[in-house]
Design an enzyme around this catalytic site. Structure first.
Site, PDB file in Angstrom:
ATOM      1  N   SER A   1      14.564  21.960 -15.158  1.00 43.95           N
ATOM      2  CA  SER A   1      13.387  22.800 -15.348  1.00 43.95           C
ATOM      3  C   SER A   1      13.843  24.160 -15.848  1.00 43.95           C
ATOM      4  O   SER A   1      14.900  24.656 -15.446  1.00 43.95           O
ATOM      5  CB  SER A   1      12.635  22.944 -14.023  1.00 43.95           C
ATOM      6  OG  SER A   1      11.831  24.112 -14.061  1.00 43.95           O
TER       7      SER A   1
ATOM      8  N   HIS B   1       0.830  -1.220   0.000  1.00 48.46           N
ATOM      9  CA  HIS B   1       0.000   0.000   0.000  1.00 48.46           C
ATOM     10  C   HIS B   1       0.861   1.266   0.000  1.00 48.46           C
ATOM     11  O   HIS B   1       0.409   2.314   0.446  1.00 48.46           O
ATOM     12  CB  HIS B   1      -0.944   0.052   1.208  1.00 48.46           C
ATOM     13  CG  HIS B   1      -1.664  -1.232   1.483  1.00 48.46           C
ATOM     14  ND1 HIS B   1      -2.935  -1.489   1.028  1.00 48.46           N
ATOM     15  CD2 HIS B   1      -1.269  -2.344   2.141  1.00 48.46           C
ATOM     16  CE1 HIS B   1      -3.308  -2.699   1.419  1.00 48.46           C
ATOM     17  NE2 HIS B   1      -2.311  -3.249   2.095  1.00 48.46           N
TER      18      HIS B   1
ATOM     19  N   LYS C   1      15.635  21.663  -9.910  1.00 46.90           N
ATOM     20  CA  LYS C   1      14.958  20.435 -10.348  1.00 46.90           C
ATOM     21  C   LYS C   1      15.808  19.537 -11.223  1.00 46.90           C
ATOM     22  O   LYS C   1      16.600  19.986 -12.038  1.00 46.90           O
ATOM     23  CB  LYS C   1      13.696  20.816 -11.136  1.00 46.90           C
ATOM     24  CG  LYS C   1      12.672  21.547 -10.280  1.00 46.90           C
ATOM     25  CD  LYS C   1      11.613  20.631  -9.772  1.00 46.90           C
ATOM     26  CE  LYS C   1      10.589  20.401 -10.847  1.00 46.90           C
ATOM     27  NZ  LYS C   1       9.446  19.679 -10.299  1.00 46.90           N
TER      28      LYS C   1
ATOM     29  N   GLU D   1       9.206   8.855 -16.552  1.00 51.16           N
ATOM     30  CA  GLU D   1       7.797   9.232 -16.766  1.00 51.16           C
ATOM     31  C   GLU D   1       7.313   8.797 -18.137  1.00 51.16           C
ATOM     32  O   GLU D   1       6.199   8.292 -18.300  1.00 51.16           O
ATOM     33  CB  GLU D   1       7.632  10.747 -16.605  1.00 51.16           C
ATOM     34  CG  GLU D   1       7.918  11.234 -15.195  1.00 51.16           C
ATOM     35  CD  GLU D   1       8.088  12.743 -15.154  1.00 51.16           C
ATOM     36  OE1 GLU D   1       7.074  13.438 -15.118  1.00 51.16           O
ATOM     37  OE2 GLU D   1       9.238  13.218 -15.193  1.00 51.16           O
TER      38      GLU D   1
END
Ligand code: ARG
Length: 462
Positions: A281, A160, A287, A294
């Site tokens: 970024s 979980h 970043k 992704e």
């Protein structure tokens, strides 16, 4: 033949086709990718026709030499692809006729585009199975190298996405080895099943010419010819099995990609991804975004989409060939391209990623991760039924939570206030290292079990 009529089938047509008909009908824009398979199939077919005395040796030689020239033209980027000639089969044959004249017209004896496209596409998908197996093998090696480097490193195991029990980094890496090895098995199985040659089924019913299907099957590396001509031209199971195996494999890649996205975040810091597979970024200088992960997570969408799309194309088709089936190729091409890219990208990411041993170890002990060890100790040392031990441990976890500390930080007196029988022996099981070492059931996370599995996989891959 009427002006504008297709030179390959225009005999019974008085006029040409509408431009829109040509646009919807032509597949040359994508099936040009099958040129090498088409030429290989034609070569085998022509050789067989000559051996059987159906065409002369001289014509077969002219065809063979002509096909070599055609292939050269295509590979050099000099081939005049023509949409009016619909597909790769007719483009190649028409060009062959321009090159060698009349013998080219004998190549299509005892053959139809229906068995021709079936054999071309099977050859292409078979190659993709081999490529997927290669890509998977490389990726498995990358996971295995990670497993070996941190075989006994502690990290949290999750259910979980909540801390469950400590596990070893090596064990987590080997979970992916298992998944990817099953993927490899699926591509092997699919390849074995698809390795029958449909060439010679002709349009749908077989042919009256004395062809030798065993010869062409063998020449093209198939195990045997397909046994039913109707099935041969209407079957696309081989493409569907490839897409199904690709979908499951992409799902696995997506799951690890998801873990990388979580693990590389500032909140987790379990791994550092290399600059080679991240981006910055344009506005936030701090970043380092896990873009490759992704995108890998998203690839499953289109691969699975291709699988569903082809199933839907096939589901309502009465036997045998219908033009609907021309819609099979783009889906498979796109899925295969993205699968190969995904496997390569994941291999790079896995090779380059740097697991952060300290962060993993710190997180491994957090969240009362050794609560199960405490409950097990109560069963073992005090002879309590597991349910009661579970309850006592739950009370101790609540106590620690309220005190703002972890389980090993509770004093013996605090523990004895919950169950008087607890002794300081319990402290030994509350540590992460002890917890890991104790899980030595077969398939468990104990470092010794992990090392055995690493050794086994190395042997399998050797
Ligand atoms: N371009 C066609 C395809 O990809 C080849 C087979 C055409 N056969 C036919 N009878 N029109 O499916």
């Amino acid at each position: 033949m009427a002006e504008g009529a297709n030179s390959m089938w225009g005999g019974r047509f008085a006029g040409g086709v509408d431009a829109i008909m040509e646009a919807i009908n032509a597949s040359i824009g994508f099936d040009c990718r099958l040129f090498a398979q088409d030429i290989a199939g034609s070569r085998a077919h022509a050789a067989m026709l000559a051996r059987q005395g159906i065409i002369t040796e001289e014509d077969a030689r002219a065809i063979d030499e002509g096909l070599t020239r055609v292939q050269g033209e295509i590979e050099a980027g000099e081939f005049p692809f023509r949409a009016a000639l619909e597909d790769i089969h007719m483009n190649i044959e028409a060009r062959l006729r321009e090159m060698i004249g009349e013998p080219a017209g004998r190549l299509h004896t005892a053959r139809s585009r229906n068995d021709q496209v079936a054999v071309d596409f099977r050859l292409w998908v078979r190659e993709q199975c081999d490529a997927a197996i290669d890509g998977l093998t490389r990726l498995i090696r990358a996971f295995l190298a990670q497993a070996e480097a941190g075989a006994d490193w502690a990290m949290p195991g999750f259910t979980h996405l909540q801390s469950a029990q400590p596990v070893t980094w090596g064990h987590h890496m080997l979970a992916y080895v298992e998944m990817l090895a099953r993927d490899r098995g699926r591509f092997h199985d699919a390849r074995r099943r698809m390795n029958e040659c449909p060439l010679g089924a002709a349009a749908l019913a077989g042919t009256s010419f004395p062809i030798d299907r065993d010869f062409t099957a063998q020449a093209l590396g198939f195990d045997r010819p397909t046994a039913n001509s109707l099935d041969s031209v209407s079957d696309r199971d081989f493409a569907l099995e490839f897409l199904a195996a690709a979908s499951i494999c992409a799902m696995h890649l997506s799951r690890f990609a998801e873990e990388l996205v979580i693990w590389s975040s500032a909140q987790f810091r379990f791994v550092q991804l290399s600059d080679a597979f991240t981006t910055g970024s344009s506005i936030m200088p701090q970043k380092k975004n896990p873009d490759a992960a992704e995108l890998l997570r998203a690839k499953l969408g289109r691969i699975m989409g291709a699988n569903v799309a082809l199933l839907v194309v096939m589901k309502g088709l009465a036997l045998t060939y219908s033009k609907d089936m021309q819609e099979d190729k783009e889906q498979v091409f796109d899925a295969a391209d993205n699968l190969m890219l995904g496997l390569a990208a994941m291999e790079g990411m896995v090779r380059d990623m740097a697991p952060q041993r300290q962060a993993l170890a710190t997180a491994a002990g957090a969240g009362f991760a050794t609560a199960t060890d405490l409950a097990d100790w109560l069963v073992r040392a005090l002879g309590l039924p597991f349910r009661e031990a579970h309850h006592i441990t739950g009370t101790l976890v609540r106590m620690a939570e309220e005190a703002g500390c972890d389980l090993p930080d509770l004093t013996l007196a605090q523990m004895q206030s919950v169950h008087a029988g607890i002794t300081d022996d319990v402290l030994g099981v509350l540590g992460v290292e002890n917890s890991l070492r104790s899980r030595k059931s077969y398939g468990g996370t104990a470092p010794e079990r992990v090392r055995e599995q690493i050794a086994r996989w190395k042997e399998v891959l050797a």
